[in-house]
Design a protein around this motif. Structure first.
Motif, PDB file in Angstrom:
ATOM      1  N   ALA A   1     -41.710  69.320  55.509  1.00 43.30           N
ATOM      2  CA  ALA A   1     -40.970  69.201  54.250  1.00 43.30           C
ATOM      3  C   ALA A   1     -41.177  70.431  53.368  1.00 43.30           C
ATOM      4  N   ASN A   2     -40.178  70.704  52.545  1.00 43.33           N
ATOM      5  CA  ASN A   2     -40.265  71.720  51.482  1.00 43.33           C
ATOM      6  C   ASN A   2     -40.543  73.132  51.991  1.00 43.33           C
ATOM      7  N   ILE A   3     -39.895  73.507  53.069  1.00 37.57           N
ATOM      8  CA  ILE A   3     -39.985  74.883  53.545  1.00 37.57           C
ATOM      9  C   ILE A   3     -38.567  75.473  53.570  1.00 37.57           C
ATOM     10  N   PRO A   4     -38.432  76.789  53.434  1.00 38.35           N
ATOM     11  CA  PRO A   4     -37.096  77.408  53.357  1.00 38.35           C
ATOM     12  C   PRO A   4     -36.488  77.712  54.725  1.00 38.35           C
ATOM     13  N   TYR A   5     -36.681  76.821  55.678  1.00 39.30           N
ATOM     14  CA  TYR A   5     -36.112  76.957  57.011  1.00 39.30           C
ATOM     15  C   TYR A   5     -35.583  75.593  57.424  1.00 39.30           C
ATOM     16  N   GLY A   6     -34.439  75.557  58.094  1.00 32.20           N
ATOM     17  CA  GLY A   6     -33.922  74.266  58.513  1.00 32.20           C
ATOM     18  C   GLY A   6     -32.430  74.280  58.753  1.00 32.20           C
ATOM     19  N   VAL A   7     -31.843  73.071  58.734  1.00 28.63           N
ATOM     20  CA  VAL A   7     -30.431  72.926  59.072  1.00 28.63           C
ATOM     21  C   VAL A   7     -29.678  72.211  57.967  1.00 28.63           C
ATOM     22  N   VAL A   8     -28.365  72.374  58.015  1.00 29.12           N
ATOM     23  CA  VAL A   8     -27.436  71.647  57.155  1.00 29.12           C
ATOM     24  C   VAL A   8     -26.771  70.578  58.002  1.00 29.12           C
ATOM     25  N   SER A   9     -26.790  69.360  57.508  1.00 32.66           N
ATOM     26  CA  SER A   9     -26.152  68.252  58.208  1.00 32.66           C
ATOM     27  C   SER A   9     -24.998  67.736  57.365  1.00 32.66           C
ATOM     28  N   ILE A  10     -23.877  67.399  58.014  1.00 28.81           N
ATOM     29  CA  ILE A  10     -22.737  66.888  57.255  1.00 28.81           C
ATOM     30  C   ILE A  10     -22.230  65.583  57.868  1.00 28.81           C
ATOM     31  N   ASN A  11     -21.618  64.764  57.025  1.00 28.18           N
ATOM     32  CA  ASN A  11     -20.892  63.589  57.481  1.00 28.18           C
ATOM     33  C   ASN A  11     -19.465  64.053  57.781  1.00 28.18           C
ATOM     34  N   SER A  12     -19.186  64.338  59.051  1.00 31.82           N
ATOM     35  CA  SER A  12     -17.918  64.962  59.419  1.00 31.82           C
ATOM     36  C   SER A  12     -16.726  64.047  59.158  1.00 31.82           C
ATOM     37  N   ASP A  13     -16.956  62.728  59.123  1.00 31.95           N
ATOM     38  CA  ASP A  13     -15.842  61.806  58.890  1.00 31.95           C
ATOM     39  C   ASP A  13     -15.280  61.954  57.476  1.00 31.95           C
ATOM     40  N   LYS A  14     -16.162  62.336  56.523  1.00 35.20           N
ATOM     41  CA  LYS A  14     -15.730  62.418  55.128  1.00 35.20           C
ATOM     42  C   LYS A  14     -15.518  63.848  54.642  1.00 35.20           C
ATOM     43  N   CYS A  15     -15.920  64.833  55.446  1.00 30.94           N
ATOM     44  CA  CYS A  15     -15.744  66.241  55.057  1.00 30.94           C
ATOM     45  C   CYS A  15     -14.269  66.620  55.145  1.00 30.94           C
ATOM     46  N   THR A  16     -13.760  67.256  54.092  1.00 36.10           N
ATOM     47  CA  THR A  16     -12.357  67.677  54.060  1.00 36.10           C
ATOM     48  C   THR A  16     -12.188  69.167  54.338  1.00 36.10           C
ATOM     49  N   LEU A  17     -13.273  69.841  54.691  1.00 37.03           N
ATOM     50  CA  LEU A  17     -13.239  71.288  54.942  1.00 37.03           C
ATOM     51  C   LEU A  17     -12.697  72.063  53.736  1.00 37.03           C
TER      52      LEU A  17
END
Length: 561
Positions: free
Chosen positions: A417-433
């Motif tokens: 937790a709380n480190i500046p490395y990682g991924v972005v996760s999205i709910n693709s069903d609700k993302c409108t791009l």
């Protein structure tokens, strides 16, 4: 041969290598100037302040602000006080605040008509140049005090040192600008959204602030601790004395040349060039290479890891009693992360924070690290240094991958937790791009699909600043902090969402994403303004206007009804 018996050869190798390896510095570094006329304010109990002021008779002006009771009623003491600094006036106002630095101290006190500037009242000047504080508690509560402010309390040794220094502080003085700011890649704020605040949390001199939603460093208050550039995940804050690239190059040359000369892997010791330097003596083991920094936090996790990847066997960081607590706190956090990464890949914990006492008795621990597996050196690519990429992060992960290949070669993910490395996760069903996240991403970890509606992501570039999460109107983004040991996964461009474009039902041109049009119909399609013409929402802008005018031509009075 044991490390102790081999000392003459090791020390000779160290001497030759360090004498022949120089760090590249800017020959004309940027500086700031302090200008003083010698106007001094002495704060504290009036008796002690007057005795101190008496020894500053050569200064241009001296003023006493008596803010505490007299410390002694002894007759001889009081007589000495009465005869001291007889031409210096004392003020008894309540102190409100002191702000500033050498040559520019603003001192606010409570007066008969509200808050006043004491310097204006006492010496008809806009500021004091120097402050000598003999109060029980410092009037400026910072771990690193501003230049020109001497807090001595009632310590006679500190007072004597201050009284010796103050007379020399008249004239103009230059100091380096230690840190540069690149606002283009700063993750602090974008489009009014708050993101990364890591640098704001670790400055012991309070020299960093957010001004008009931009990180600014006051060079007059900055001590060059380097904690801000150490904490910065994007490299937007970079140390300039030495620059990150110069320090990396110096460390690589130092380690490689020592290995060649001494035929053994060295231990690199970072220390500050004042308090820590006094503990660096000829008794230091010959396989330890001491590196002097302005402060020990100037070297960060990328320097530690790359130095190991260059072929050092261990990293030591000398922490003295004079290191600011905030800096020690930061180091402990970064050390815990670095050694957790080494643990995960099967490497020994090769990075340590040590005290002067431990430095004096290093041989037992040095003997242990000599038995560790030797790291085969790598050549690090420093070419990746453009604003669209993060050279600091690129070097760190190059080092991690190399060290991992020399150990267990794991390819798993380590969640922390709380480190500046990682991924972005999205709910693709609700993302409108809508690409609001792409517009705010400071490192281009998130990118659009170009001619195709898509959201792309590169994990290695993500600094977990949270700007994308804050910018998302659908609130479908979440962050997951982690270290990914699989370089292919970490560096590859992932497609988080992709869909065909929506084609205008009238002309067939592509003008939006499928999900955005469907979302628009869902949200406003039932509104009276669109209910009769819902098909217009499926048209491009030009066709929508044409359809409206055709409707008016067919029935000119329709708009009036």
């Amino acid at each position: 041969m044991s490390i102790i018996k081999n000392q003459p050869m090791l020390k000779q190798a160290r001497q030759q290598v360090m004498a022949n390896t120089q760090i590249l510095q800017n020959l004309i570094p940027p500086t700031v100037s302090y200008t003083t006329q010698g106007n001094v304010l002495v704060i504290g109990p009036e008796d002690l302040a007057r005795l101190a002021a008496d020894k500053l008779s050569t200064m241009n002006n001296c003023v006493i602000l008596a803010n505490e009771a007299i410390t002694s009623q002894d007759e001889a003491h009081l007589e000495a006080v009465m005869n001291a600094a007889t031409d210096i006036e004392s003020y008894y106002n309540k102190l409100i605040s002191i702000k500033g630095f050498l040559g520019q101290f603003q001192v606010k006190v409570e007066g008969d008509n509200g808050v006043s500037d004491l310097s204006v009242v006492a010496i008809r000047q806009a500021h004091f140049d120097i402050v000598l504080d003999l109060s029980h508690s410092p009037s400026i509560n910072l771990e690193m005090l501003p230049p020109g402010y001497f807090y001595v309390g009632q310590d006679q040794a500190l007072l004597a040192d201050a009284l010796e220094q103050i007379p020399d502080l008249v004239g103009e003085f230059d100091k380096p600008r230690y840190v540069k700011v690149n606002h283009d890649i700063c993750a602090h704020n974008k489009h009014g959204l708050n993101g990364c605040n890591r640098c704001l949390n670790f400055c012991p001199a309070d020299a960093i602030s957010s001004v008009a939603q931009k990180i600014e460093i006051d060079p007059y208050l900055c001590h060059g601790a380097g904690s801000c550039s150490n904490a910065c995940p994007t490299g937007a804050l970079s140390y300039d004395l030495p620059s990150p690239k110069s320090l990396h190059s110096y460390l690589e040359k130092l380690v490689s040349r020592y290995r060649l000369q001494a035929q053994t892997a060295p231990v690199v010791l970072f220390h500050d060039n004042e308090a820590g330097a006094q503990f660096i003596t000829d008794e230091l083991s010959g396989d330890v290479l001491p590196i002097a920094m302005e402060e020990i936090t100037v070297a960060s996790i990328d320097h530690w890891m790359t130095t190991l990847a260059y072929g050092a066997r261990e990293i030591l960081i000398l922490n003295t009693d004079l290191t600011a607590p905030t800096l020690t706190q930061m180091l402990n956090g970064e050390l815990a992360l670095a050694n957790r990464i080494l643990d995960e890949m099967g490497q020994p914990q090769r990075i340590r924070l040590i005290s002067p006492d431990e430095l004096a008795d290093l041989y037992p621990s040095l003997a242990i690290s000599l038995a560790w597996p030797v790291i085969m050196p790598m050549t690090v690519n420093q070419a990746d240094a453009g604003p669209a990429s993060n050279a600091k992060r690129s070097l760190l992960f190059q080092a991690i991958d190399h060290l991992n290949s020399q150990a267990a070669a794991v390819d798993n993910v380590l969640s922390i937790a709380n480190i500046p490395y990682g991924v972005v996760s999205i709910n693709s069903d609700k993302c409108t791009l809508c690409m609001s996240c792409v517009a705010t991403c400071p490192t281009q970890a998130l990118k659009d699909g170009g001619d195709t509606p898509a959201l792309k992501f590169t994990e290695q570039d993500c600094v977990q600043c949270g700007l994308c999460e804050a910018a998302c109107p659908e609130k479908v983004i979440s962050l997951v902090a982690q270290i990914n040991f699989n370089p292919q996964q970490r560096q590859q461009v992932q497609i988080l969402k992709q869909e065909p474009p929506f084609e205008c039902i009238r002309c067939g041109s592509e003008f939006a994403t499928q999900s955005m049009v469907h979302k628009m119909i869902e949200m406003v399609g039932a509104h009276s303004a669109f209910s009769a013409n819902i098909e217009r929402l499926k048209m491009c802008g030009d066709c929508r206007v044409k359809d409206m005018f055709e409707d008016i031509l067919d029935d000119p009075e329709k708009q009036l009804r």
